[in-house]
Each structure stands twice: as C-alpha cells, then as structure tokens.
Design a protein around this motif. Structure first.
Motif, PDB file in Angstrom:
ATOM      1  N   TYR B  59      -2.859  10.928   3.699  1.00  0.00           N
ATOM      2  CA  TYR B  59      -3.579   9.801   4.287  1.00  0.00           C
ATOM      3  C   TYR B  59      -2.577   8.716   4.716  1.00  0.00           C
ATOM      4  O   TYR B  59      -2.604   8.248   5.853  1.00  0.00           O
ATOM      5  N   VAL B  60      -1.683   8.367   3.777  1.00  0.00           N
ATOM      6  CA  VAL B  60      -0.728   7.309   4.058  1.00  0.00           C
ATOM      7  C   VAL B  60       0.193   7.717   5.201  1.00  0.00           C
ATOM      8  O   VAL B  60       0.444   6.936   6.121  1.00  0.00           O
ATOM      9  N   SER B  61       0.665   8.970   5.166  1.00  0.00           N
ATOM     10  CA  SER B  61       1.617   9.363   6.195  1.00  0.00           C
ATOM     11  C   SER B  61       0.914   9.435   7.555  1.00  0.00           C
ATOM     12  O   SER B  61       1.531   9.145   8.584  1.00  0.00           O
ATOM     13  N   GLU B  62      -0.373   9.755   7.532  1.00  0.00           N
ATOM     14  CA  GLU B  62      -1.138   9.712   8.793  1.00  0.00           C
ATOM     15  C   GLU B  62      -1.143   8.284   9.339  1.00  0.00           C
ATOM     16  O   GLU B  62      -0.874   8.054  10.517  1.00  0.00           O
ATOM     17  N   ARG B  63      -1.441   7.319   8.426  1.00  0.00           N
ATOM     18  CA  ARG B  63      -1.463   5.916   8.863  1.00  0.00           C
ATOM     19  C   ARG B  63      -0.090   5.511   9.374  1.00  0.00           C
ATOM     20  O   ARG B  63       0.033   4.867  10.394  1.00  0.00           O
ATOM     21  N   ILE B  64       0.921   5.940   8.612  1.00  0.00           N
ATOM     22  CA  ILE B  64       2.274   5.548   9.008  1.00  0.00           C
ATOM     23  C   ILE B  64       2.619   6.143  10.360  1.00  0.00           C
ATOM     24  O   ILE B  64       3.182   5.486  11.230  1.00  0.00           O
ATOM     25  N   SER B  65       2.199   7.412  10.541  1.00  0.00           N
ATOM     26  CA  SER B  65       2.541   8.033  11.824  1.00  0.00           C
ATOM     27  C   SER B  65       1.753   7.359  12.952  1.00  0.00           C
ATOM     28  O   SER B  65       2.251   7.236  14.075  1.00  0.00           O
ATOM     29  N   ASP B  66       0.531   6.883  12.640  1.00  0.00           N
ATOM     30  CA  ASP B  66      -0.219   6.090  13.613  1.00  0.00           C
ATOM     31  C   ASP B  66       0.603   4.873  14.019  1.00  0.00           C
ATOM     32  O   ASP B  66       0.796   4.605  15.222  1.00  0.00           O
ATOM     33  N   ALA B  67       1.076   4.153  12.982  1.00  0.00           N
ATOM     34  CA  ALA B  67       1.829   2.930  13.246  1.00  0.00           C
ATOM     35  C   ALA B  67       3.112   3.254  14.002  1.00  0.00           C
ATOM     36  O   ALA B  67       3.481   2.561  14.949  1.00  0.00           O
ATOM     37  N   PHE B  68       3.754   4.363  13.582  1.00  0.00           N
ATOM     38  CA  PHE B  68       5.017   4.761  14.207  1.00  0.00           C
ATOM     39  C   PHE B  68       4.794   5.112  15.685  1.00  0.00           C
ATOM     40  O   PHE B  68       5.552   4.688  16.565  1.00  0.00           O
ATOM     41  N   THR B  69       3.717   5.867  15.927  1.00  0.00           N
ATOM     42  CA  THR B  69       3.411   6.249  17.310  1.00  0.00           C
ATOM     43  C   THR B  69       3.189   4.997  18.154  1.00  0.00           C
ATOM     44  O   THR B  69       3.703   4.884  19.268  1.00  0.00           O
ATOM     45  N   LEU B  70       2.410   4.074  17.558  1.00  0.00           N
ATOM     46  CA  LEU B  70       2.151   2.823  18.286  1.00  0.00           C
ATOM     47  C   LEU B  70       3.466   2.115  18.601  1.00  0.00           C
ATOM     48  O   LEU B  70       3.680   1.657  19.728  1.00  0.00           O
ATOM     49  N   ALA B 184       5.537  -0.853  11.104  1.00  0.00           N
ATOM     50  CA  ALA B 184       6.559  -0.066  11.796  1.00  0.00           C
ATOM     51  C   ALA B 184       7.348  -0.997  12.713  1.00  0.00           C
ATOM     52  O   ALA B 184       6.765  -1.890  13.347  1.00  0.00           O
ATOM     53  N   PRO B 185       8.688  -0.811  12.771  1.00  0.00           N
ATOM     54  CA  PRO B 185       9.489  -1.687  13.625  1.00  0.00           C
ATOM     55  C   PRO B 185       9.359  -1.293  15.113  1.00  0.00           C
ATOM     56  O   PRO B 185       9.191  -0.116  15.425  1.00  0.00           O
ATOM     57  N   ILE B 186       9.392  -2.280  15.944  1.00  0.00           N
ATOM     58  CA  ILE B 186       9.401  -1.982  17.374  1.00  0.00           C
ATOM     59  C   ILE B 186      10.815  -2.272  17.879  1.00  0.00           C
ATOM     60  O   ILE B 186      11.338  -3.384  17.730  1.00  0.00           O
ATOM     61  N   LEU B 187      11.432  -1.233  18.416  1.00  0.00           N
ATOM     62  CA  LEU B 187      12.811  -1.375  18.870  1.00  0.00           C
ATOM     63  C   LEU B 187      12.872  -1.223  20.383  1.00  0.00           C
ATOM     64  O   LEU B 187      12.240  -0.336  20.958  1.00  0.00           O
ATOM     65  N   LEU B 188      13.607  -2.103  20.966  1.00  0.00           N
ATOM     66  CA  LEU B 188      13.827  -1.965  22.412  1.00  0.00           C
ATOM     67  C   LEU B 188      15.332  -1.871  22.604  1.00  0.00           C
ATOM     68  O   LEU B 188      16.066  -2.817  22.299  1.00  0.00           O
ATOM     69  N   ASP B 189      15.782  -0.709  23.063  1.00  0.00           N
ATOM     70  CA  ASP B 189      17.211  -0.419  23.220  1.00  0.00           C
ATOM     71  C   ASP B 189      17.991  -0.690  21.928  1.00  0.00           C
ATOM     72  O   ASP B 189      19.062  -1.287  21.937  1.00  0.00           O
ATOM     73  N   GLY B 190      17.393  -0.281  20.831  1.00  0.00           N
ATOM     74  CA  GLY B 190      18.088  -0.433  19.539  1.00  0.00           C
ATOM     75  C   GLY B 190      17.971  -1.830  18.978  1.00  0.00           C
ATOM     76  O   GLY B 190      18.413  -2.086  17.858  1.00  0.00           O
ATOM     77  N   LYS B 191      17.380  -2.756  19.704  1.00  0.00           N
ATOM     78  CA  LYS B 191      17.256  -4.120  19.201  1.00  0.00           C
ATOM     79  C   LYS B 191      15.857  -4.294  18.636  1.00  0.00           C
ATOM     80  O   LYS B 191      14.875  -3.826  19.204  1.00  0.00           O
ATOM     81  N   LEU B 192      15.783  -4.961  17.492  1.00  0.00           N
ATOM     82  CA  LEU B 192      14.499  -5.121  16.819  1.00  0.00           C
ATOM     83  C   LEU B 192      13.695  -6.198  17.555  1.00  0.00           C
ATOM     84  O   LEU B 192      14.097  -7.359  17.624  1.00  0.00           O
ATOM     85  N   LEU B 193      12.530  -5.732  18.093  1.00  0.00           N
ATOM     86  CA  LEU B 193      11.694  -6.659  18.824  1.00  0.00           C
ATOM     87  C   LEU B 193      10.756  -7.368  17.872  1.00  0.00           C
ATOM     88  O   LEU B 193      10.528  -8.569  17.934  1.00  0.00           O
ATOM     89  N   GLY B 194      10.209  -6.591  17.008  1.00  0.00           N
ATOM     90  CA  GLY B 194       9.245  -7.154  16.057  1.00  0.00           C
ATOM     91  C   GLY B 194       8.663  -6.031  15.220  1.00  0.00           C
ATOM     92  O   GLY B 194       9.204  -4.913  15.198  1.00  0.00           O
ATOM     93  N   VAL B 195       7.559  -6.316  14.577  1.00  0.00           N
ATOM     94  CA  VAL B 195       6.952  -5.325  13.690  1.00  0.00           C
ATOM     95  C   VAL B 195       5.495  -5.176  14.076  1.00  0.00           C
ATOM     96  O   VAL B 195       4.791  -6.161  14.332  1.00  0.00           O
ATOM     97  N   ILE B 196       5.069  -3.942  14.090  1.00  0.00           N
ATOM     98  CA  ILE B 196       3.652  -3.702  14.338  1.00  0.00           C
ATOM     99  C   ILE B 196       3.022  -3.336  12.994  1.00  0.00           C
ATOM    100  O   ILE B 196       3.564  -2.537  12.220  1.00  0.00           O
ATOM    101  N   VAL B 197       1.901  -3.977  12.692  1.00  0.00           N
ATOM    102  CA  VAL B 197       1.300  -3.781  11.375  1.00  0.00           C
ATOM    103  C   VAL B 197      -0.160  -3.381  11.532  1.00  0.00           C
ATOM    104  O   VAL B 197      -0.893  -3.977  12.322  1.00  0.00           O
ATOM    105  N   LEU B 198      -0.531  -2.347  10.797  1.00  0.00           N
ATOM    106  CA  LEU B 198      -1.940  -1.941  10.767  1.00  0.00           C
ATOM    107  C   LEU B 198      -2.503  -2.333   9.413  1.00  0.00           C
ATOM    108  O   LEU B 198      -1.892  -2.046   8.374  1.00  0.00           O
ATOM    109  N   GLN B 199      -3.649  -2.997   9.432  1.00  0.00           N
ATOM    110  CA  GLN B 199      -4.275  -3.371   8.163  1.00  0.00           C
ATOM    111  C   GLN B 199      -5.336  -2.320   7.840  1.00  0.00           C
ATOM    112  O   GLN B 199      -6.176  -1.994   8.676  1.00  0.00           O
ATOM    113  N   VAL B 200      -5.277  -1.795   6.641  1.00  0.00           N
ATOM    114  CA  VAL B 200      -6.155  -0.678   6.271  1.00  0.00           C
ATOM    115  C   VAL B 200      -7.148  -1.150   5.220  1.00  0.00           C
ATOM    116  O   VAL B 200      -6.763  -1.886   4.295  1.00  0.00           O
ATOM    117  N   ASP B 201      -8.396  -0.757   5.376  1.00  0.00           N
ATOM    118  CA  ASP B 201      -9.346  -1.093   4.311  1.00  0.00           C
ATOM    119  C   ASP B 201      -9.278  -0.026   3.222  1.00  0.00           C
ATOM    120  O   ASP B 201      -8.688   1.044   3.407  1.00  0.00           O
TER     121      ASP B 201
END
Lengths: 404, 679
Positions: B59-70, B184-201
């Motif tokens: 379950y967790v890795s599914e969520r993580i992969s969701d976040a990673f894909t995003l 999950a971190p958002i990287l643009l050309d190796g530079k950290l842009l920001g973080v994308i966060v999914l809140q789970v109930d």
C-alpha cells in the motif's frame, strides 16, 4: 508391604524405561554448522578487518551460548584474504566448495567485494558485506549491512551545506569508492545549485598532500569532504589542523581511525555514519559491554563492526525462521527481517537486500569519541541506486568512472 | 504383615497395568497436542503477520510510486515552476491564484484515489499548491513550524535524501482524523525544485488492519508508531474504542508485544496486550511507516481446544478410575466368593466337623477346587472312623508292652546291684593282693639283701677269726721268745692283708645297708619331691644288684643327666624295679648274655621313659594281655602275675601317663612310658 515396595520398584523401572525409549526416539543431532569468515588477517587491511573478525566471533559465541541454531553449534571457518582480492575470490571458492560453509561474512573494500561477488553468485551462495559503500550495486546473493550513499553521503552533504557552509572542496583517495562518492556528492551540490571549489584525488597510501593542502589553504572552503582512505589521513589532518575555520566531513573515519590519527588533530571535525560508539541506547551499551568483556576495555567499536554484528544476528534470525541453513531459503526469509541493533532499529529491504538504517553525523570530541550532532529521526530506506536517476543511467556513469 | 484383599490387589494391578500407561500416553498426547497447537498458531500468526506487513508495504509503496510518478511527470514539474515563479512574485496575485484554482480542479481526481490532499512545497517549506484550502498550516505562520511532524519529515527526507518517503499516521485536529504524508522531490536538471506531498487518510490502513481472517474472534491487528518518547496507535483498537488514531501516548504505556514490534524484534511472543489480557502475538516492524505491527490472539482463545480436551481427558480419567474401582470390586468379590465357603469348611473341619460339603461355583479352577475339597472331606471322615478303632487296639498293645518292660527293668536293677557288690569285692581283693605282692616283693628283696649281706659279713667274720688266730700264734711266739724278725715281718703282712679284707667287707656292708635304707625310705615316701632321674636309677640299680647279678645281663643307664622331675620317687622305684626284675626273669631265660637299656628323654611337657631289652621277646597273643592282673606264664614257678599290672596302675593312675609295649619275638621287648612332668 514387601509386595508394595517391589511393585513400586517395577513401576519406577517401567517409567524409566519409557523415558529412555522416548529419549532414544529423539533423533535431533547435536552437530555443528560451519560459517565462513573471509577477511584479511594479513596485509594493509588487516588492521581494520581483524576487528570485524573479533565481532563475528563475539556474535557466534553469543549465539552458541544461547543454545546455537536449530540445535547446532556454530563453528567459524576463518579464511585470510591477505588484503589481495584475487586471494579473496580463491578463498571464497574454497569456503563454499571445500569447507561447505552455510554463509560467508566478509570483505571490506569495494574491490574485494567486486571480486568475490561473481564467485558467490556462481554458487548461489550467501554473503554478508558490512561496509558503507558507494552503492550502485545489487547482487541477489549479497546482503549489504553497511550504508548506501543515501544513508550516509547524501544526507550528510545536505546537512553540511545547511549547517557549515556552501563552499565545498572534495578530496579523496584515487579508487572507485571516493570517485563514485564524489560523483553522488556533486549531484547533491547540483540539486542546490552549488559547484565544488575543487576536487582532488591522491594515490592510495601516498603521504604527499602538499599540493592539495596548498589548494585548500588558497580556496578557503567551509567544508572539505574527505573520502581519503588509509594512512594518508594522518598527513591530511596534520595539514588541515593548521588551517582554522575549515571543517572536514569524512566518510571513512571511525573511532579506531580517530585513535590512530590522534584525536587532538581531529577535534571539531565531522564524520557521517550509522553507528557511533557514543550512541546512548540500551542495545548499544549491551553490545559495547559484551565486546569489551571479550576483548578488553581499551578496545573501541565502529560502524563496520556494528554492521558485521547486525549481519550475524540477522543471519541467525533468518536461519531460525527458515528452519534450515540452506542459503537460498535463508535469503527468502531474510527479507523483512528486523532487529533492534545497537544503532537503532534495522530491517532488511526485501528488494535490494540492503538495510533500513538511521543516519547520524558526529563531531569528534577530544576523547576520540563522537558527539552526535544530527540524526535522521527514523531509519532511512536503502537506495543503492538513488532514485533521482534511473538505474541504467547510474550503471552508465559507473562504467564511465571505472574507465577513467 | 498386612494382607491385601483380592479386590484391592486387582484394583492395584488394573491401575498399574491399564491406568498408568494410559495416563502416560494421554499426558504425552496432550502435551504434544498443546505444542502442535501453539506451533501451528505461531506459524499461522507469523504467516498472516507477514501478509499484513506485505499489504501495508504494498500500500505504502503504491502511494510512494504515485508520488514519485507525479514528481517525475513533466506536467507537474512545469506546473511547479510556474506556480513557484508566480508565488515568488506575488502570493496573493491573480496569476498565482488563477493557476492554483485551475489546477485544483485538474488534480481534484486525486481525492477520488483516496488522497486527502496534494501539496506542492518549496524547499523553504512554503505550501504553494493545495487541493483544498482546508489544511491546517496557516500561510501566515512561519515555515517549518506550521508543519506537522509527519509532513516536516517527508519534506526533509525529500530535501536531504532526494528520495520519496512516507510518514506515519498522526491525528490532525483540523480534519479530525489521522493522516499520513507521502513526499517526493521534484528535480529539474538535477536541481531540487520542491517537494510534492500526498496526504493520505487512514481509511485504507484501517481496512487493511481490520481484515483479520482466521476463525478466532479475538484476533486483532494492532499497529503503532513511535516518535521520541511517545507513541501513537495507527489503527482503531478492537477493544478500546476511545483510543485516538495518531494520538500521542507516553512510551511506557506500550504493551510488551507492541514495544517489541516497534523496537524491531521480529517473532512471536506470549505477553499481555493493552487490555492486560494474555495473548500470543506475532510482532513485525514496518520500516516505511516506522510501524510496529502486532497480530495477536487471546491465549485463552487459542488454548480453548486444548483446555476442552484437557477437561474431557480428566473427566474420562476419573470415570475410568471409577469404573476400574467398581470392576475390581465386583471381580474381587466374585473371585473370592468360592474361597469364603472353603474357608468356612476348613474351619469347620479344624473344629472337628467332617460332614459339611461345598456347593461348587465360580471359575473352572475354583469349581475343581471345591470338588476336590469335598472329596477330601469325604475321605477325611472315612479315615477318622477307622482311625479310632486302630487307636484303641494300639493303646492296648502299648499298655501290655509297657508292663512287660517295667518288670524287665526291675530285674535289671537287681542284677546291676549284685554286679556292683561283686565289683567292690573284687576291688578289695585286688588291693589286698597288691599289698600282698608288695610285701612278697619286699620279702624277696629283704631275703636277697640278707643274702648279700651275708657274704661280706661272712668274709669279715672269717678274717676276724683268722686275725684272732694269728694274734694268738704271735702271742705264743712272743712269749716263747721264738719270735724272729722274719716271722714278725710275715706276720705283719698277714695282719695287714687281713685288716684290708676286713675293712673292705665292712665298708661294703655299710654301703649295702645305706642303699637299702634309701630304697626302703623312698618306697614309702608319698610326697612329691624333686629328684634327678639318672641318680635315682643309679641308686636303684645298685640296690637291685643282689638280684640282677644272678643273670648274665648288662644293665645300662642311658638317662642323660639334669633331668630333674618333681614326682613320687617311690613310684619310680617300684615301677622300674618291677620292669627290670620282670625283664631279668622273663626276657633272658636260657640266654648266655643280654642287655637291658634304660633311657629317657623330655618331649615338650612329657617325659618318655624307655626300658628295652634284647631278649627273646613276647609273643603276640601274650602282648595283648600283658598288663592284665594275674596274667603270668610262670604260674607254676612262683610268678604272681601282678608285676606289670602294678606298673600299669602306677603309670596310668599315679603318674597320669601312658604305657605301651612293643615286642619282636627273638629280638627284644620295649616298654615306653609317657607321662606329663612337673619340673
């Protein structure tokens, strides 16, 4: 009355006979099982690797004292790799085919691991590798109990950038681990938009660091990220100690190395590990006490020793849940094993066969121990191939590095 | 000694032969049943817990992969950079809010996937995008402080490790439920842009943990996460609905299985759960959410089957013991019954009645026994009748015999008395005879002695008369003055010779008298005295010379000196006198010469005295009665037949010794006397 006595005598005899028969039916054999220890007992690496052998023997003693495994006592078979990875490969072959060991605990350097790996894989055997390393490797037959880059190098670089300064200088010995580590470090710097001030590699065992030290003195970095291995560290720290305001962040300096180099040269510098001897936990106290009781109060422990200890304990746990010494079966039960290790909770990541570990950064105290200045609040997922690149890309970059 | 009844013996034996093995086997079976039950349950729990862990991890890795894909999607990266640019220009500006609103609608679908919110967070921890405006972090608040622990954690991990990660669940007061974050971190050309966060109930985790297969109602999955010295339950508890998911509780409140699980101990424990109930629990640690997972069942529940079996077997055991008791009682009585009538009968027979019979019953053996008992009584009765007759006859015979015997006895007593009297008479006669003999021998001795004396005295008389006649002749010559010197010389020499002769014969007489006196005195001495045996024999031989010189026999005394004995010397005289004279008279009859040897030796406390001759010997038939009184071969020539009898009496009675005789006809006779001495 006499009849009664005789009767009770017969009853006793009958019961004793029954018990003896039951005992005879119990066919559990109290034999031994061999495990292989593959470390350098001679040569340049023996200074560090002997400590690991001591820790393995401590763990084996503890297991044997607790009744052994599956009713068998563990018998270690020691093979001397003699700091030469060709010998390591040959000895691994011998341990597996001749001594028929159930598992191998061994190797220190990455080169040695890389030479033993094909042997272990060919025999579908099992080896525990206890060192932090550059990652970028995945063998189904090796359990990596040391840190991956994201459990040591990556967080510590970010911590240094935020807490020490952003002017970074990279120095390392000239072989695969420092180069791979620096490649990853440069990724981290890049993610924050930073380029290192300089990058120097010195040959293994060389004591001539004047050029590098001169450059450092000139550039005045905030942080020197040090991946030098071996004796060169003494010259390096002697040189660095003359430069104030420069902090060193090291990846190969543990408690024994601090002791060897001299704590006075190193006070205030940093090192990143999963384990420091100064960790304040019951498990750690127990571990240190057991070790000192066995080998003397003056001995110190370090991260690779703790990782070795974890390895033996995890193996024992996996054997128990597999109910067998068969390497393949143990490998399957090893996934999801967890343990309350001296440095904190560890558990095996099923996919990569690395451990979830807590990351710590320590600052050298004047007594040669480390003050823990930062630690990740929970164990970190091992990521041998950091996910910000695809695996294929990592392998490509690694090949490029090896070609250099 | 106590005797056990047949029933108790039977009970005892049945107990041992049936109950003990049954009891042991059932105890063994029960214990192995218990072990297997627990083992199975442990195995089952372990497997199920592993399944649960896998479910959670999946379950967790599914969520993580969701976040990673995003985080990897170009659209998100682009959106993030646009939002960031506009946000940095003016966070309240229309451009920013427009894009925000627009994309809130686009990503609204994520709420359908089970996410509560989707957040874009800058590295400096500012939220620049959220699906709802209803999140707890107030935009006015300082970054970092506003974030809950979990959110802060995933943002930090994204920044520090450049890795996607998940947090554990914590209670959100704003949403009034437990939530967790996936970053999950958002990287643009190796530079950290920001973080994308999914809140789970927590609904999905709830669903996962509430699904407990297995037939035991008490089975429960408990999950908890630890943070510092606090911990929080991550899913609803079955037996404690008041516990808040994600609510912080102090660590010491952790029940043991959960504490084990959180500290990474993997295995099965028997311990108390949060209710204080004994449970069997599989403990697992899930690193991705830092969970301790416990899959537990009440021990009572698990052991229900075992306890039922145990109860049943105890009941069965008691029942069987009761049955055995009953059975052995009946069997014992049934077996003992025939014996009771037999006992009665034998007692009756013992007291004299022989008319009773038993009714045969019971087993084959007791039936046969009863029959033979009856036969026995019958023959006993018969025997008793004939016996009385026989006894009467026998008594009569016996009385007759007894009276006969009494009369015989009386006659015997009388004859015995007569015999005694004649014996006494005989004894007195014998002693008289002995005395007579003694006197006779004394008389003989005296006669011999007188004869002996006669010779020297006669010579002395002759010499004295010669001397007188010579004196007269000398006187005449002197008066006649015819006395010449030559005549006087002749005369003097004659007188000298005569005086010698006189002297010698008178001395001899004196010596004879003194010896005789000695013998006479010592023969009458009745007291013990010390003497030298050799001297005694010497003086005896001298005193016997008058008798012995009549025979051509040489008597040799070979007794060694210094044998001093304390005894009756008179008896020795008499003894030896008799033996010597006996030998003289009998042994050398018709022989020209002979030799008699007397010798003695000490042998321990005995003295052995031997008197041996080399005469003609005694014939075998005489040898046997040689010591009998009145036995003689010379009755006609004056032998009394008492000599050796006296010797025998002296040796056996007075000296308390023993005499033996051996003889070889033609070669000699030897008397050996052995007696104890008192030196």
């Amino acid at each position: 009355m006499l009849i009664k006595i005789r009767l009770s005598f017969y009853i006793c005899l009958f019961i004793i006979g029954l018990l003896v028969a039951l005992q005879a039916c119990d066919t559990k054999q109290n034999t031994k099982v061999k495990i292989g220890i593959l470390h350098s007992m001679t040569g340049t690496m023996s200074f560090s690797e002997r400590d690991l052998v001591d820790v393995i023997s401590l763990a084996i003693k503890e297991i044997n004292r607790g009744g052994g495994l599956l009713g068998k006592k563990i018998e270690p078979v020691l093979a001397d790799g003699a700091s030469d990875w060709n010998i390591f490969a040959a000895k691994a072959e011998k341990l597996i085919t001749t001594d028929k060991v159930a598992v191998i605990f061994g190797c220190w350097t990455s080169s040695c691991r890389k030479s033993v790996k094909p042997v272990i894989e060919e025999h579908h055997h099992l080896m525990f590798y206890p060192l932090q390393y550059e990652g970028l490797e995945l063998s189904p037959n090796i359990i990596y109990t040391g840190a991956t880059p994201n459990q040591q190098i990556i967080p510590s670089v970010h911590w240094a950038l935020e807490n020490i300064g952003e002017r970074v200088y990279l120095i390392g010995s000239d072989y695969i681990f420092p180069r791979a580590a620096n490649m990853i470090i440069k990724d981290q710097l890049k993610s924050r938009g930073i380029t290192p001030l300089g990058e120097t590699y010195i040959p293994l065992g060389s004591n001539d660091l004047t050029e590098a030290l001169r450059e450092i003195a000139e550039l005045k970095p905030d942080v020197v990220v040090n991946t030098i291995n071996g004796d060169s560290n003494i010259a390096f720290f002697r040189g660095i100690s003359t430069l104030s305001k420069v902090k060193v962040l090291s990846y190969s300096i543990g408690e024994p190395e601090v002791r060897a180099i001299g704590a006075e040269l190193m006070v205030g510098h940093f090192a990143a590990w999963n384990y420091f001897q100064s960790i304040d936990s019951d498990e750690n106290k127990r571990f240190i006490d057991a070790f000192k009781r066995e080998f003397g109060a003056e001995r110190v422990v370090n991260d690779p020793m703790e990782a070795t200890y974890i390895g033996v304990k995890l193996w024992a746990q996996a054997v128990k849940s597999a109910g067998s010494f068969e390497p393949l079966r143990i490998r399957s039960t090893l996934a999801h094993q967890s343990l309350n290790a001296p440095h904190g909770v560890v558990s095996v990541e099923a996919i990569s066969q690395h451990l979830w570990k807590t990351v710590r950064i320590g600052q050298v105290r004047d007594d040669g121990q480390f003050d823990i200045v930062w630690s990740s609040d929970s164990p970190i997922r091992p990521s041998p191939f950091p996910t910000y690149h695809k695996k294929q890309e990592w392998l490509k970059r690694l090949r490029e590095l090896e070609l250099k | 000694m106590n005797r056990f009844g047949l029933s108790s013996v039977l009970f005892f034996w049945l107990l041992i032969s049936v109950m003990v093995p049954t009891f042991l086997l059932s105890a063994l079976y029960l214990s192995s049943f218990k072990e297997t039950l627990l083992e199975q349950e442990q195995e089952h729990l372990s497997q199920f817990a592993d399944k649960k862990v896998k479910e959670v991890e999946d379950y967790v890795s599914e969520r993580i992969s969701d976040a990673f894909t995003l985080s990897q999607s170009a659209e998100v990266i682009e959106l993030f950079s646009r939002l960031l640019t506009h946000y940095q220009i003016d966070r309240e500006g229309q451009d920013y809010l427009g894009i925000l609103e627009n994309y809130q609608a686009v990503y609204q679908q994520y709420t359908d996937y089970g996410y509560l919110d989707l957040l874009f967070i800058t590295p400096s921890e500012e939220v620049i995008f959220s699906l709802t405006d209803k999140h707890e972090f107030d935009k006015e608040q300082l970054p970092g402080e506003a974030f809950s622990h979990g959110l802060h954690g995933v943002v930090q991990k994204a920044k520090y490790f450049l890795e996607s990660s998940s947090s554990s669940f914590e209670y959100s007061p704003l949403l009034k439920q437990a939530t967790a974050y996936i970053g999950a971190p958002i990287l643009l050309d190796g530079k950290l842009l920001g973080v994308i966060v999914l809140q789970v109930d927590s609904q999905i985790i709830q669903r996962v943990t509430l699904d407990v297969s297995g037939n035991l109602s008490s089975r429960e999955v408990v999950v908890a996460a630890k943070r510092g010295s606090y911990f929080s339950y991550q899913a609803q508890l079955k037996y404690d609905s008041e516990v808040e998911i994600g609510g912080l509780l102090p660590v010491f409140k952790l029940p043991k299985p959960l504490s084990n699980a959180i500290s990474g101990l993997r295995g099965v424990v028997f311990a108390e759960d949060y209710r204080g109930e004994k449970v069997i629990a599989a403990t697992r640690y899930i690193p991705s959410v830092q969970w301790g997972l416990v899959l537990k069942e009440d021990l009572d529940d698990v052991m229900l089957a075992y306890h039922e079996l145990l109860r049943l077997s105890i009941f069965m055991f008691l029942a069987v013991i009761f049955c055995v008791l009953l059975l052995s009682g009946f069997l014992g009585r049934w077996l003992a019954k025939p014996f009771e009538s037999m006992i009665e009968m034998t007692q009756a027979i013992a007291s004299g009645t022989t008319k009773s019979t038993i009714l045969p019953q019971g087993t084959k053996e007791s039936y046969a026994l009863a029959l033979s008992f009856n036969q026995m009584t019958h023959s006993l009765a018969l025997a008793r009748e004939t016996l009385e007759q026989q006894v009467e006859e026998r008594t009569r015979d016996l009385t007759h015999e007894i009276s006969l015997r009494e009369s015989k006895e009386r006659a015997l007593t009388e004859s015995y008395k007569e015999l005694n009297e004649s014996m006494e008479r005989m004894q007195s006669m014998q002693s008289q005879l002995v005395e007579t003999e003694k006197m006779a021998s004394l008389g003989g001795l005296v006669a011999g002695f007188a004869h002996e004396l006669n010779t020297p005295i006669g010579v002395a008389i002759t010499a004295s008369s010669l001397f007188l006649r010579e004196l007269i002749i000398l006187e005449e010559c002197y008066k006649n003055s015819t006395l010449t010197e030559v005549v006087f010389d002749q005369y003097l020499s004659e007188i000298k010779d005569t005086c010698f002769l006189l002297d010698r014969n008178l001395k001899r007489t004196a010596s004879l008298v003194s010896n005789f006196k000695l013998v006479a005195v010592e023969q009458t001495n009745l007291h013990k005295e010390k003497f030298d045996l050799r001297d005694l024999v010497d003086s005896l031989l001298k005193s016997l010379t008058p008798e012995t010189k009549k025979y051509p026999v040489e008597i040799v005394n070979e007794i060694p000196g210094e044998i001093i004995i304390n005894s009756y010397a008179g008896d020795f005289y008499q003894l030896l006198t008799n033996l010597v004279l006996n030998a003289m008279i009998h042994a050398f009859d018709g022989m020209k010469e002979g030799k008699l040897t007397i010798c003695a030796s000490l042998c321990q406390y005995n003295l052995v005295l031997t008197v041996a001759d080399n005469g003609k010997g005694v014939s075998q038939e005489h040898l046997s009665c040689i010591f009998e009184p009145f036995f003689t071969t010379r009755r006609g020539s004056g032998g009394s037949g008492l000599g050796l009898s006296i010797v025998y009496n002296i040796v056996t009675h007075k000296l308390r010794g023993d005499i033996q005789v051996s003889s070889i006809p033609g070669q000699g006779t030897e008397f050996i006397i052995t007696f104890p001495i008192d030196t």
